[in-house]
Design a protein around this motif. Structure first.
Motif, PDB file in Angstrom:
ATOM      1  N   LEU A 156       0.823  -1.212   0.000  1.00 22.56           N
ATOM      2  CA  LEU A 156       0.000   0.000   0.000  1.00 22.56           C
ATOM      3  C   LEU A 156       0.860   1.266   0.000  1.00 22.56           C
ATOM      4  CD1 LEU A 156      -2.840   1.237   0.079  1.00 22.56           C
ATOM      5  CD2 LEU A 156      -2.758   1.075   2.571  1.00 22.56           C
ATOM      6  N   PRO A 157       1.882   1.415   0.885  1.00 25.39           N
ATOM      7  CA  PRO A 157       2.746   2.591   0.798  1.00 25.39           C
ATOM      8  C   PRO A 157       3.485   2.694  -0.545  1.00 25.39           C
ATOM      9  CG  PRO A 157       3.038   1.491   2.902  1.00 25.39           C
ATOM     10  CD  PRO A 157       2.205   0.579   2.059  1.00 25.39           C
ATOM     11  N   ALA A 158       3.881   1.554  -1.108  1.00 25.02           N
ATOM     12  CA  ALA A 158       4.549   1.582  -2.408  1.00 25.02           C
ATOM     13  C   ALA A 158       3.607   2.145  -3.472  1.00 25.02           C
ATOM     14  CB  ALA A 158       5.005   0.177  -2.798  1.00 25.02           C
ATOM     15  N   ALA A 159       2.338   1.741  -3.426  1.00 26.82           N
ATOM     16  CA  ALA A 159       1.358   2.237  -4.397  1.00 26.82           C
ATOM     17  C   ALA A 159       1.133   3.735  -4.227  1.00 26.82           C
ATOM     18  CB  ALA A 159       0.040   1.482  -4.238  1.00 26.82           C
ATOM     19  N   TYR A 160       1.050   4.196  -2.996  1.00 29.32           N
ATOM     20  CA  TYR A 160       0.774   5.608  -2.742  1.00 29.32           C
ATOM     21  C   TYR A 160       1.956   6.506  -3.093  1.00 29.32           C
ATOM     22  CZ  TYR A 160      -3.692   4.977  -0.269  1.00 29.32           C
ATOM     23  OH  TYR A 160      -5.003   4.726   0.061  1.00 29.32           O
ATOM     24  N   ALA A 214       3.562 -11.084  -3.669  1.00 29.82           N
ATOM     25  CA  ALA A 214       2.863 -10.015  -4.376  1.00 29.82           C
ATOM     26  C   ALA A 214       3.742  -8.784  -4.405  1.00 29.82           C
ATOM     27  CB  ALA A 214       1.530  -9.702  -3.703  1.00 29.82           C
ATOM     28  N   VAL A 215       3.711  -8.070  -5.517  1.00 24.04           N
ATOM     29  CA  VAL A 215       4.529  -6.872  -5.669  1.00 24.04           C
ATOM     30  C   VAL A 215       3.681  -5.761  -6.268  1.00 24.04           C
ATOM     31  CG1 VAL A 215       5.379  -7.642  -7.935  1.00 24.04           C
ATOM     32  CG2 VAL A 215       6.664  -5.914  -6.653  1.00 24.04           C
ATOM     33  N   SER A 216       3.878  -4.546  -5.773  1.00 24.70           N
ATOM     34  CA  SER A 216       3.216  -3.363  -6.318  1.00 24.70           C
ATOM     35  C   SER A 216       4.193  -2.617  -7.216  1.00 24.70           C
ATOM     36  CB  SER A 216       2.727  -2.441  -5.195  1.00 24.70           C
ATOM     37  OG  SER A 216       2.102  -1.282  -5.732  1.00 24.70           O
ATOM     38  N   VAL A 217       3.768  -2.384  -8.460  1.00 29.37           N
ATOM     39  CA  VAL A 217       4.598  -1.692  -9.449  1.00 29.37           C
ATOM     40  C   VAL A 217       3.929  -0.361  -9.787  1.00 29.37           C
ATOM     41  CG1 VAL A 217       5.602  -1.815 -11.763  1.00 29.37           C
ATOM     42  CG2 VAL A 217       5.332  -3.899 -10.401  1.00 29.37           C
ATOM     43  N   PRO A 218       4.669   0.755  -9.758  1.00 35.06           N
ATOM     44  CA  PRO A 218       4.049   2.044 -10.092  1.00 35.06           C
ATOM     45  C   PRO A 218       3.830   2.179 -11.599  1.00 35.06           C
ATOM     46  CG  PRO A 218       6.382   2.353  -9.616  1.00 35.06           C
ATOM     47  CD  PRO A 218       6.071   0.901  -9.332  1.00 35.06           C
ATOM     48  N   VAL A 219       2.625   2.561 -11.971  1.00 36.25           N
ATOM     49  CA  VAL A 219       2.273   2.780 -13.376  1.00 36.25           C
ATOM     50  C   VAL A 219       1.796   4.213 -13.512  1.00 36.25           C
ATOM     51  CG1 VAL A 219       0.766   2.104 -15.281  1.00 36.25           C
ATOM     52  CG2 VAL A 219       1.690   0.362 -13.736  1.00 36.25           C
ATOM     53  N   LEU A 261       2.762  15.802 -15.183  1.00 38.54           N
ATOM     54  CA  LEU A 261       2.693  14.366 -14.976  1.00 38.54           C
ATOM     55  C   LEU A 261       1.430  13.995 -14.211  1.00 38.54           C
ATOM     56  CD1 LEU A 261       6.339  13.450 -13.975  1.00 38.54           C
ATOM     57  CD2 LEU A 261       5.181  12.839 -16.068  1.00 38.54           C
ATOM     58  N   GLY A 262       0.838  12.861 -14.574  1.00 36.88           N
ATOM     59  CA  GLY A 262      -0.305  12.362 -13.831  1.00 36.88           C
ATOM     60  C   GLY A 262       0.145  11.630 -12.583  1.00 36.88           C
ATOM     61  N   GLU A 263      -0.782  10.957 -11.942  1.00 38.04           N
ATOM     62  CA  GLU A 263      -0.491  10.243 -10.712  1.00 38.04           C
ATOM     63  C   GLU A 263       0.131   8.885 -11.003  1.00 38.04           C
ATOM     64  OE1 GLU A 263      -0.927  11.639  -7.918  1.00 38.04           O
ATOM     65  OE2 GLU A 263      -2.373  13.243  -8.271  1.00 38.04           O
ATOM     66  N   HIS A 264       0.924   8.410 -10.027  1.00 32.75           N
ATOM     67  CA  HIS A 264       1.339   7.017 -10.055  1.00 32.75           C
ATOM     68  C   HIS A 264       0.233   6.170  -9.433  1.00 32.75           C
ATOM     69  CE1 HIS A 264       5.571   8.511 -10.479  1.00 32.75           C
ATOM     70  NE2 HIS A 264       5.626   7.441 -11.239  1.00 32.75           N
ATOM     71  N   VAL A 265      -0.078   5.062 -10.048  1.00 35.33           N
ATOM     72  CA  VAL A 265      -1.044   4.113  -9.513  1.00 35.33           C
ATOM     73  C   VAL A 265      -0.325   2.788  -9.313  1.00 35.33           C
ATOM     74  CG1 VAL A 265      -3.165   2.818  -9.973  1.00 35.33           C
ATOM     75  CG2 VAL A 265      -3.019   5.245 -10.582  1.00 35.33           C
ATOM     76  N   GLY A 266      -0.509   2.184  -8.151  1.00 36.57           N
ATOM     77  CA  GLY A 266       0.129   0.903  -7.887  1.00 36.57           C
ATOM     78  C   GLY A 266      -0.664  -0.238  -8.507  1.00 36.57           C
ATOM     79  N   ILE A 267       0.006  -1.023  -9.330  1.00 36.85           N
ATOM     80  CA  ILE A 267      -0.603  -2.212  -9.922  1.00 36.85           C
ATOM     81  C   ILE A 267       0.080  -3.439  -9.315  1.00 36.85           C
ATOM     82  CG2 ILE A 267      -1.008  -3.510 -12.041  1.00 36.85           C
ATOM     83  CD1 ILE A 267      -2.707  -0.980 -11.752  1.00 36.85           C
ATOM     84  N   GLU A 289       6.974  -3.166 -15.849  1.00 35.61           N
ATOM     85  CA  GLU A 289       7.811  -1.974 -15.705  1.00 35.61           C
ATOM     86  C   GLU A 289       8.414  -1.565 -17.044  1.00 35.61           C
ATOM     87  OE1 GLU A 289      10.726  -1.030 -12.141  1.00 35.61           O
ATOM     88  OE2 GLU A 289      11.765  -2.249 -13.641  1.00 35.61           O
ATOM     89  N   ASP A 290       8.923  -2.535 -17.800  1.00 36.05           N
ATOM     90  CA  ASP A 290       9.498  -2.234 -19.114  1.00 36.05           C
ATOM     91  C   ASP A 290       8.440  -1.690 -20.063  1.00 36.05           C
ATOM     92  OD1 ASP A 290      11.930  -3.128 -18.216  1.00 36.05           O
ATOM     93  OD2 ASP A 290      11.792  -5.108 -19.147  1.00 36.05           O
ATOM     94  N   ALA A 291       7.242  -2.288 -20.032  1.00 32.81           N
ATOM     95  CA  ALA A 291       6.177  -1.835 -20.921  1.00 32.81           C
ATOM     96  C   ALA A 291       5.747  -0.412 -20.590  1.00 32.81           C
ATOM     97  CB  ALA A 291       4.985  -2.783 -20.825  1.00 32.81           C
ATOM     98  N   VAL A 292       5.721  -0.079 -19.302  1.00 34.13           N
ATOM     99  CA  VAL A 292       5.362   1.274 -18.878  1.00 34.13           C
ATOM    100  C   VAL A 292       6.406   2.276 -19.370  1.00 34.13           C
ATOM    101  CG1 VAL A 292       5.110   2.786 -16.868  1.00 34.13           C
ATOM    102  CG2 VAL A 292       4.013   0.545 -16.888  1.00 34.13           C
ATOM    103  N   CYS A 293       7.680   1.904 -19.249  1.00 29.45           N
ATOM    104  CA  CYS A 293       8.754   2.797 -19.724  1.00 29.45           C
ATOM    105  C   CYS A 293       8.684   2.993 -21.237  1.00 29.45           C
ATOM    106  CB  CYS A 293      10.112   2.238 -19.316  1.00 29.45           C
ATOM    107  SG  CYS A 293      10.441   2.291 -17.544  1.00 29.45           S
ATOM    108  N   GLU A 294       8.431   1.910 -21.974  1.00 24.51           N
ATOM    109  CA  GLU A 294       8.311   2.024 -23.427  1.00 24.51           C
ATOM    110  C   GLU A 294       7.123   2.893 -23.810  1.00 24.51           C
ATOM    111  OE1 GLU A 294       8.032  -2.003 -24.683  1.00 24.51           O
ATOM    112  OE2 GLU A 294      10.086  -2.512 -24.079  1.00 24.51           O
ATOM    113  N   ASP A 295       6.021   2.748 -23.094  1.00 28.47           N
ATOM    114  CA  ASP A 295       4.842   3.569 -23.365  1.00 28.47           C
ATOM    115  C   ASP A 295       5.127   5.031 -23.066  1.00 28.47           C
ATOM    116  OD1 ASP A 295       1.867   3.740 -23.909  1.00 28.47           O
ATOM    117  OD2 ASP A 295       1.931   4.552 -21.873  1.00 28.47           O
ATOM    118  N   ALA A 296       5.882   5.294 -22.003  1.00 32.53           N
ATOM    119  CA  ALA A 296       6.233   6.669 -21.660  1.00 32.53           C
ATOM    120  C   ALA A 296       7.112   7.287 -22.737  1.00 32.53           C
ATOM    121  CB  ALA A 296       6.943   6.710 -20.313  1.00 32.53           C
ATOM    122  N   ASP A 297       8.019   6.496 -23.312  1.00 29.80           N
ATOM    123  CA  ASP A 297       8.865   7.007 -24.398  1.00 29.80           C
ATOM    124  C   ASP A 297       8.023   7.404 -25.605  1.00 29.80           C
ATOM    125  OD1 ASP A 297      11.129   6.631 -22.899  1.00 29.80           O
ATOM    126  OD2 ASP A 297      11.582   4.665 -23.738  1.00 29.80           O
TER     127      ASP A 297
END
Length: 503
Positions: free
Chosen positions: A162-166, A444-449, A460-466, A486-494
């Motif tokens: 939860l803290p990682a997502a926030y 389980a792992v929370s990844v920021p998207v 920039l918009g908000e980070h959402v934990g997935i 994580e890689d897909a998010v970075c590629e999408d950001a590019d």
């Protein structure tokens, strides 16, 4: 970056962000600089980083050179005579402990506001003070603001994820029993798991590899024979370039914030674009997981915290303690524990009482077993702790999914000002997506998207934990999928031209 430069950068950030109250205690800066100037040719085994990396430790994990307070008045002066096993392992691997991080008292909370040392906070895009999540909010903020390289927390019902997502960092809860709990001050023994915060998946996983060892001092630590068995089952499956991604339909609740829902859908599309396939799954019993957790965890807490009476453990209240009408340590416990801890002790004592144990505690244990069984039914990989795992070769992996993808939290981080009027029940609802994996002991792992605002503004918009959830023992698979996301998010950001990463 050299060791000394790294330490100087962290120390500078600790001073810059001190108002966020991420730390309860810090090491002497001069000592840290001296440590960083030692021979940098030294490299510890099983680790990919040089020894001068600073790591923060949640303040319910014992350290012999810094106080371990659990953010509580009753333990505000406690100094452990030993390091927890995970701290020993980090020191042996060459890490330097930066300090002890702030938290909800005894790990009980979802926003890191129940601390004797003051609330942890983070700054929003408009300068508003936001919740850092709980209970490991200090560790998450310390990583987010560059006050350390990585941090340890504990996850009982979502206190790492939860803290990682926030805060927009990576937060990993390994399978229960893989990391040692010896030297971790208990909240709920059958749930407590040491977790890891990092700026990205690779850094987080490297620390997990350092700590993933059997500890004979911890009775809940998986023995070497079971660990070998898990590795053999994972090896049988082998690496798959394409994974079957499960979408738990029951997690699409009405209370889900529209931004969180759209980011969840975006994450699924990104994973699909990497070649992974999407499959809806049903987990109907998990809707009862939150209720079961808030019976079981407080029950264990009421037992664990009974020893903090000022006689056996804890700071004793000044003056006479107790009256002819009360027990000896009534004043000590009444003054020593915060309001949320006292609430959970009372809840736990009630559910364990002779009149209520059958209707509450026993029923909650049955729900816990059903939740575990439901997860086993949807995963293609067998549970290595069950006997039927011996017939792994006969399992049809196409009948289940490899991992589940869902939001980590139902909302974005709320303003701290809004929490003053929030009921305890509303606070407990923040754990609705994290508790099911805790009941079953799953990794389980929370990844920021990154969520880009709908008005296409350059801000920039908000980070959402997935959250990525996997079968018990298959922690490496969970982190591999997290890395793909994580890689897909970075590629999408590019492609979109927006930056991704900590603010």
């Amino acid at each position: 970056m050299s060791g000394l430069q790294h330490v100087k950068s962290c120390l500078s950030n600790q001073k810059k962000w001190s108002h966020l109250k991420a730390f309860i205690s810090l090491h002497d800066p001069t000592k840290l600089r001296v440590d960083a100037e030692r021979d940098c040719d030294y490299h510890a085994p099983h680790h990919m980083y040089p020894y001068w990396r600073l790591i923060a430790i949640k303040d319910n994990i014992c350290t012999k050179d810094l106080l371990t307070t659990t953010a509580s008045r009753i333990l505000k002066d406690f100094k452990s005579p030993y390091d927890a096993t995970v701290v020993e392992q980090l020191r042996d691997a060459g890490f330097i402990v930066a300090g002890k991080t702030n938290m909800d008292e005894f790990g009980m909370g979802s926003h890191s506001v129940h601390s004797f040392f003051g609330s942890v906070k983070q700054e929003g895009l408009n300068g508003e003070e936001l919740s850092a999540g709980g209970s490991s909010g200090g560790s998450a903020v310390a990583v987010k603001t560059g006050q350390c390289f990585a941090a340890l927390g504990t996850d009982t019902g979502g206190s790492v994820r939860l803290p990682a997502a926030y805060t927009g960092v990576v937060g990993f809860k390994p399978s229960y029993g893989l990391l040692s709990r010896w030297g971790v001050i208990a909240y709920a023994n059958s749930f407590d798991t040491v977790g890891i915060f990092g700026a990205d998946v690779d850094e987080t996983y490297s620390i997990f590899e350092t700590l993933d060892r059997h500890d004979p001092k911890d009775p809940t630590s998986l023995p070497p024979s079971t660990r070998t068995r898990i590795r053999s089952l994972v090896a049988c499956r082998g690496y798959q370039p394409r994974w079957r991604i499960g979408i738990p339909l029951e997690y699409n609740i009405a209370e889900l914030d529209p931004i969180v829902r759209s980011t969840w859908l975006k994450s699924l599309r990104l994973l699909q674009s990497k070649g992974h396939t999407l499959h809806p799954v049903s987990l109907p019993t998990t809707r009862h997981a939150l209720s079961a957790y808030y019976i079981l965890a407080p029950a264990e807490a009421s037992s664990n915290l009974a020893k903090y009476d000022g006689v056996r453990f804890g700071t004793r209240a000044d003056g006479p303690d107790g009256t002819p009408e009360s027990v000896l340590f009534a004043k000590t416990r009444g003054q020593g524990f915060g309001v949320e801890v006292k609430r959970r002790i009372l809840l736990g004592a009630f559910s364990l009482s002779a009149d209520s144990i059958d209707n509450y505690f026993i029923q909650a244990q049955k729900i816990r077993r059903l939740v575990q069984r439901e997860f086993d039914n949807v995963f293609s990989l067998p549970n290595p702790l069950l006997e039927e795992s011996d017939s792994f070769a006969e399992v049809d992996v196409e009948k289940g999914v490899d991992v589940l993808i869902c939001p980590t939290a139902p909302t974005l981080p709320p303003p701290l000002s809004s929490l003053r009027d929030q009921s305890p029940l509303d606070a407990y609802m923040n754990d609705v997506f994290t508790v099911p994996a805790s009941l079953a002991g799953l990794p389980a792992v929370s990844v920021p998207v990154q969520h880009i605002k709908e008005d296409s503004s350059p801000t920039l918009g908000e980070h959402v934990g997935i959250q990525v959830i996997g079968q018990y023992g298959h922690d490496t698979l969970v982190m591999n999928v997290a890395r793909d996301l994580e890689d897909a998010v970075c590629e999408d950001a590019d492609r979109t031209g927006f930056e991704v990463g900590p603010l």
